[in-house]
Design a protein around this motif. Sequence first.
Motif, PDB file in Angstrom:
ATOM      1  N   ASN A 190       0.818  -1.209   0.000  1.00  0.00           N
ATOM      2  CA  ASN A 190       0.000   0.000   0.000  1.00  0.00           C
ATOM      3  C   ASN A 190       0.852   1.259   0.000  1.00  0.00           C
ATOM      4  O   ASN A 190       0.559   2.215  -0.727  1.00  0.00           O
ATOM      5  N   ILE A 191       1.929   1.284   0.803  1.00  0.00           N
ATOM      6  CA  ILE A 191       2.625   2.564   1.049  1.00  0.00           C
ATOM      7  C   ILE A 191       3.901   2.763   0.237  1.00  0.00           C
ATOM      8  O   ILE A 191       4.434   3.879   0.203  1.00  0.00           O
ATOM      9  N   TYR A 192       4.418   1.726  -0.426  1.00  0.00           N
ATOM     10  CA  TYR A 192       5.746   1.867  -1.024  1.00  0.00           C
ATOM     11  C   TYR A 192       5.783   2.953  -2.103  1.00  0.00           C
ATOM     12  O   TYR A 192       4.832   3.145  -2.863  1.00  0.00           O
ATOM     13  N   LEU A 193       6.925   3.632  -2.155  1.00  0.00           N
ATOM     14  CA  LEU A 193       7.154   4.668  -3.167  1.00  0.00           C
ATOM     15  C   LEU A 193       8.551   4.600  -3.771  1.00  0.00           C
ATOM     16  O   LEU A 193       8.768   5.121  -4.869  1.00  0.00           O
ATOM     17  N   SER A 194       9.504   4.013  -3.066  1.00  0.00           N
ATOM     18  CA  SER A 194      10.892   4.036  -3.525  1.00  0.00           C
ATOM     19  C   SER A 194      11.094   3.112  -4.717  1.00  0.00           C
ATOM     20  O   SER A 194      10.332   2.164  -4.934  1.00  0.00           O
ATOM     21  N   ALA A 195      12.165   3.376  -5.480  1.00  0.00           N
ATOM     22  CA  ALA A 195      12.486   2.557  -6.649  1.00  0.00           C
ATOM     23  C   ALA A 195      12.841   1.132  -6.244  1.00  0.00           C
ATOM     24  O   ALA A 195      12.468   0.172  -6.926  1.00  0.00           O
ATOM     25  N   SER A 196      13.538   0.990  -5.139  1.00  0.00           N
ATOM     26  CA  SER A 196      13.923  -0.359  -4.695  1.00  0.00           C
ATOM     27  C   SER A 196      12.699  -1.171  -4.292  1.00  0.00           C
ATOM     28  O   SER A 196      12.617  -2.375  -4.585  1.00  0.00           O
ATOM     29  N   ALA A 197      11.755  -0.528  -3.632  1.00  0.00           N
ATOM     30  CA  ALA A 197      10.533  -1.230  -3.250  1.00  0.00           C
ATOM     31  C   ALA A 197       9.710  -1.588  -4.488  1.00  0.00           C
ATOM     32  O   ALA A 197       9.127  -2.669  -4.567  1.00  0.00           O
ATOM     33  N   ALA A 198       9.663  -0.675  -5.451  1.00  0.00           N
ATOM     34  CA  ALA A 198       8.921  -0.934  -6.685  1.00  0.00           C
ATOM     35  C   ALA A 198       9.487  -2.148  -7.414  1.00  0.00           C
ATOM     36  O   ALA A 198       8.738  -2.991  -7.928  1.00  0.00           O
TER      37      ALA A 198
END
Length: 855
Positions: free
Chosen positions: A664-672
């Motif tokens: 739900n909350i991810y925004l960073s490139a690594s998380a993506a």
Amino acid sequence: MSKFLICFLFTLLLLSSGLSAQKLPNPLVTTGVSLSLAKYRKAMISDIQYKIHFNIPADKSADILANEEITFNLEDLPPLLQLDFKQDVTHIKSVSVNGKPSEIRLEQEHLIIDKQHLRKSSNNIAVQFIAGNESLNRNSDYLYALFVPDHARTVFPCFDQPDLKARFLLSLTVPKDWKVLANGNKKDSIATSLGNTYSFDKSDLLPTYLFSFAAGKFSALKKVFGNRSMEFLHRETDDKKLRLSVDSVFIAHKDAIQFLENWTSIPFPFKKIGFAAIPDFQFGGMEHPGEVQYKSSALFLDEGATRDQFISRSNLISHETAHMWFGDLVTMRWFNDVWMKEVFANFMADKVTENLMGKNTFDLKFLQDHYPAAYGIDRTAGANPIRQELDNLQDAGSMYGNIIYHKAPIMMRQLEQIMGKENFQKGIREYLKKYSYNNADWTELIAILNKYSKTNLEEWNKVWVNLPGRPVFNYNINYQENKISSLTISQKPESGNARIWPQLFSVKLFYPTYSKTISVNIKNASIDLIEAKGLAKPSFVLFNADGMGYGIFPEEMMMLENFDELKSPLERASVYINAYENTLAGKSLDPKRLLRFLTIGLSKEQNEMNLRLLTGYLTSLYWNFTRPSDRLALSKTLEDAIWQAMEHQTAPNNKKILFNTYQNIYLSASAAKKIYNIWETQTAPVGVKLIDEDYTGLALSIALKADTAKNVLNQQLQRITNTDRKARLMFLIPALSSVEAVRDSFFFSLKERKNRAKESFVTTALSYLHHPLRQNTSIKYLPESLKLLEEIQKTGDIFFPQSWLSATFGSYQSAEAEQVVTDFLKTHPGYNPKLKDKILQSTDNLFKAKKLLKN
């Protein structure tokens, strides 16, 4: 004395004195079903039966030809008789009254029958017509009738009001490969060139909103428990879900029926037990006797389901089963008391949960299910009381909402505590027996309960039932020589005129090696806790420790600093809820500090239900009460904390809750990249069980946040084999397009009613359109969304106006969005007051964000 109360007492006087309809003023012919028309007809009409046939073609665009015979008795001859039918005159093909042809006269949504055609005592009206489609929910290979609150009149001519109960003799002609389910048992079937014609036994005595049927390409199941047979229609195709769910669904119905029979001392009140699982059903369920309708996804679970989902399924089935006694056996006289059937359904469903799962689970679930949802309305400028006024059934849908579903059970639980469980049960049993297969209102119930109570319930009723809002509690504690010399708790309304909420809750004093709980029964503006006097000075105090109290409670910083000492999941849940409410009220912690406090709890909170509550508040603070620039700076730290907590937690369900929060909350490139790899390889993190719907959710998140070239949604569409789930994703795809013009086209297509037919699809699509990451381009939709609201209310089902608004405005925090709402309300001074309240309820976070983020 209010205008409403005068009207109500006048109605009671008329009913009790047996005055005939001729002594009531002749009601005007106006749209909807007015209160005056309903009272007039109730005094005049009795012994109603509908014999009705629908010829349903396979092609959903083809007309449904129908005919009916309505028989009834008239006490007097009115100047004209109004049958309700919300269609244009082309839908009526012929009308005959008492065997003689009659002119077709359709005015203001009413089929008018002149006095000259009627006779005192028995009458028969025969109508050939084209059924209205609006509430038949026609899909490519199935349909289902959903008539609550006043939608029967959109399909067939009838007396569409809850206190004119009738018996229904239904027959359906459907395509040969379709299954059918209705209120009555199937009597016989005849194969014809058009398909199969099924006839059903005469139904039990029902109001029109409980008449229903489903037909289509369903799978049919039957089970027998003792002397009871149960029928179940569904469209689920997942073998795992079928294997793990079907028996549980039947057993949950059996258990709920047994509990309710014992608690009410009344056997199951209807001839038949049947239910249907409907894909993307508008509600959780709808309580038609013999043909209860459920949202399919709420019933069919697999090994990836959390404990909370299993409890929720049991609770939903218990809720709809409880309606058989509360709402179906005894029905409200008028829809202003619709809350009565909902409060008892929820309240009794909670009792079934307590019986099956124990008091600790019940107390925790009750707190989490009801208090946050009730506060979400009661804290707003649009808060409504539990019992509201209603002049016309066409506005009955606006009665529904979190106050009747969630504040009302809290009120009822307090009432049970005040009366004592045994006395409360005696009163309810008397009420059910006295009004069986009939109608009653709240004043009639409270009069019975008063006989079993030492408390004056009339006074108690005024603040809890007839007024909106909640109290704010404060306290004053004094010490002498390290002992408590006095502890006083006071209350005042959060807003509005002075009033008192009599209620019970507990206060807990914590010491280094022990604790002391004090019961509070506050009946006035303040109370001195005599029991606390002389006790040692505590390390900290926890208010509303048992979660029973309703309102905003004091929050000691020492309590938050020593939060780990709270070993009870119920106490921790009470703190989470109270901390969030204090933050939104501008007291105690600001959003940043509360977000930090909750983040620390991600690894420590082991209770699954509490972890779900905690992560829900965390995501709300993150998206609704954090500035976009701060959110971007915070995201990587929060992502890492959630992922680490997921790895630290040992329970699979806890891991899944945290994974869903991460998604739900991810925004960073690594998380993506991490999320995309999980979706692409369909390899879940260690210990996390993901099913097909979870991978669809991942695809939607990827499309929202990053999908510009990989076309993830189209790939996911190819993976889906279930036709209903495939249709849902196809509907959502344009709302998630990376091309603004495509999203624009999708939104403006919703102005056409046919494109809003699948309301659950629409609200999900709106939540993506108006996601904080898309608000720069979607804010232009806000004015048109408000303009459409009255049309949404007129054409949609009961929860659609609220869900339309919530999905649209729920996550905005900008001054520009606030100005749209302010301007709309300013330029519409005579706007429907109930819809205005819905707007104020749904935009409360928007207005609160301005205050909370001003620094």
